[in-house]
Design a protein around this motif. Structure first.
Motif, PDB file in Angstrom:
ATOM      1  N   TYR A  57       0.953  -1.391  -0.074  1.00 13.89           N
ATOM      2  CA  TYR A  57      -0.121  -0.048   0.031  1.00 13.89           C
ATOM      3  C   TYR A  57       0.713   1.220  -0.283  1.00 13.89           C
ATOM      4  O   TYR A  57       0.737   2.002  -0.568  1.00 13.89           O
ATOM      5  CB  TYR A  57      -0.804  -0.191   1.098  1.00 13.89           C
ATOM      6  CG  TYR A  57      -2.059   1.537   1.962  1.00 13.89           C
ATOM      7  CD1 TYR A  57      -2.719   1.502   0.766  1.00 13.89           C
ATOM      8  CD2 TYR A  57      -0.934   2.009   2.637  1.00 13.89           C
ATOM      9  CE1 TYR A  57      -3.341   3.019   1.040  1.00 13.89           C
ATOM     10  CE2 TYR A  57      -1.726   3.384   2.715  1.00 13.89           C
ATOM     11  CZ  TYR A  57      -2.944   4.135   2.427  1.00 13.89           C
ATOM     12  OH  TYR A  57      -3.514   4.949   1.739  1.00 13.89           O
ATOM     13  N   TYR A  58       2.301   1.530   0.825  1.00 12.90           N
ATOM     14  CA  TYR A  58       2.868   2.086   0.757  1.00 12.90           C
ATOM     15  C   TYR A  58       3.153   2.687   0.121  1.00 12.90           C
ATOM     16  O   TYR A  58       3.735   3.604  -1.132  1.00 12.90           O
ATOM     17  CB  TYR A  58       3.676   2.783   1.864  1.00 12.90           C
ATOM     18  CG  TYR A  58       2.624   2.532   3.243  1.00 12.90           C
ATOM     19  CD1 TYR A  58       2.214   4.043   3.886  1.00 12.90           C
ATOM     20  CD2 TYR A  58       3.145   2.061   4.445  1.00 12.90           C
ATOM     21  CE1 TYR A  58       1.319   3.942   5.215  1.00 12.90           C
ATOM     22  CE2 TYR A  58       2.111   2.294   5.382  1.00 12.90           C
ATOM     23  CZ  TYR A  58       1.208   3.496   5.390  1.00 12.90           C
ATOM     24  OH  TYR A  58       0.694   3.895   6.833  1.00 12.90           O
ATOM     25  N   GLN A  61       1.563   4.521  -2.924  1.00 13.91           N
ATOM     26  CA  GLN A  61       0.934   5.732  -2.109  1.00 13.91           C
ATOM     27  C   GLN A  61       2.630   6.384  -2.864  1.00 13.91           C
ATOM     28  O   GLN A  61       2.403   8.028  -3.655  1.00 13.91           O
ATOM     29  CB  GLN A  61       1.019   5.954  -0.718  1.00 13.91           C
ATOM     30  CG  GLN A  61      -0.338   4.957  -0.208  1.00 13.91           C
ATOM     31  CD  GLN A  61      -1.859   6.006  -1.066  1.00 13.91           C
ATOM     32  OE1 GLN A  61      -1.786   5.502  -1.927  1.00 13.91           O
ATOM     33  NE2 GLN A  61      -1.747   7.535  -0.438  1.00 13.91           N
ATOM     34  N   TYR A  65       2.137   9.686  -4.684  1.00 10.03           N
ATOM     35  CA  TYR A  65       3.183  11.246  -4.686  1.00 10.03           C
ATOM     36  C   TYR A  65       4.030  11.269  -6.315  1.00 10.03           C
ATOM     37  O   TYR A  65       4.398  12.241  -6.392  1.00 10.03           O
ATOM     38  CB  TYR A  65       3.521  10.975  -3.337  1.00 10.03           C
ATOM     39  CG  TYR A  65       2.001  10.262  -2.822  1.00 10.03           C
ATOM     40  CD1 TYR A  65       1.397  11.201  -2.884  1.00 10.03           C
ATOM     41  CD2 TYR A  65       2.625   9.387  -1.080  1.00 10.03           C
ATOM     42  CE1 TYR A  65      -0.137  11.229  -1.786  1.00 10.03           C
ATOM     43  CE2 TYR A  65       1.399   9.855  -0.383  1.00 10.03           C
ATOM     44  CZ  TYR A  65       0.519  10.272  -0.167  1.00 10.03           C
ATOM     45  OH  TYR A  65      -0.079  10.219   0.458  1.00 10.03           O
TER      46      TYR A  65
END
Length: 114
Positions: A57-58, A61, A65
């Motif tokens: 998930y990170y 992300q 970004y």
């Protein structure tokens, strides 16, 4: 929260044949304990499915970004380009105007002296 505990006696770990390991699982948590390739070493490997999902998930992300930052950087560069072009045009016009004034003054001085 998943939690795993494994208690081993040193003798039982040292008596393990090559490639064998102790394994325990509780919920999403996994633990493997085995003898290392080098003499006297122990390898402990622990993992948790929920941690892997959180890591993925990170990573997504961070990718989003970075993509947003890259697109914003491109927008800023595009905004700066026209200003740079106008600045060059303004500088060229000013230099031309100044050169024209200097040439006109020199010509008038030469015509006045003759």
């Amino acid at each position: 929260m998943s939690e795993v505990s494994l208690t081993l006696k040193t003798d039982s770990l040292l008596d393990l044949p090559a490639g064998a390991s102790y394994h325990v699982r509780s919920g999403r948590a996994n633990l493997d304990v085995s003898k290392g390739a080098e003499a006297g070493t122990i390898v402990v490997y622990a993992s948790c499915d929920s941690l892997q999902r959180l890591l993925e998930y990170y990573e997504r992300q961070v990718g989003e970004y970075k993509a947003a930052l890259d697109s914003r950087t491109e927008e800023v560069k595009e905004e700066k380009k026209p200003m740079c072009v106008w600045w060059k045009i303004l500088t060229a016009l000013t230099a031309g105007l100044f050169a024209g004034i200097v040439i006109t003054i020199k010509i008038k001085k030469q015509n006045g002296k003759e």
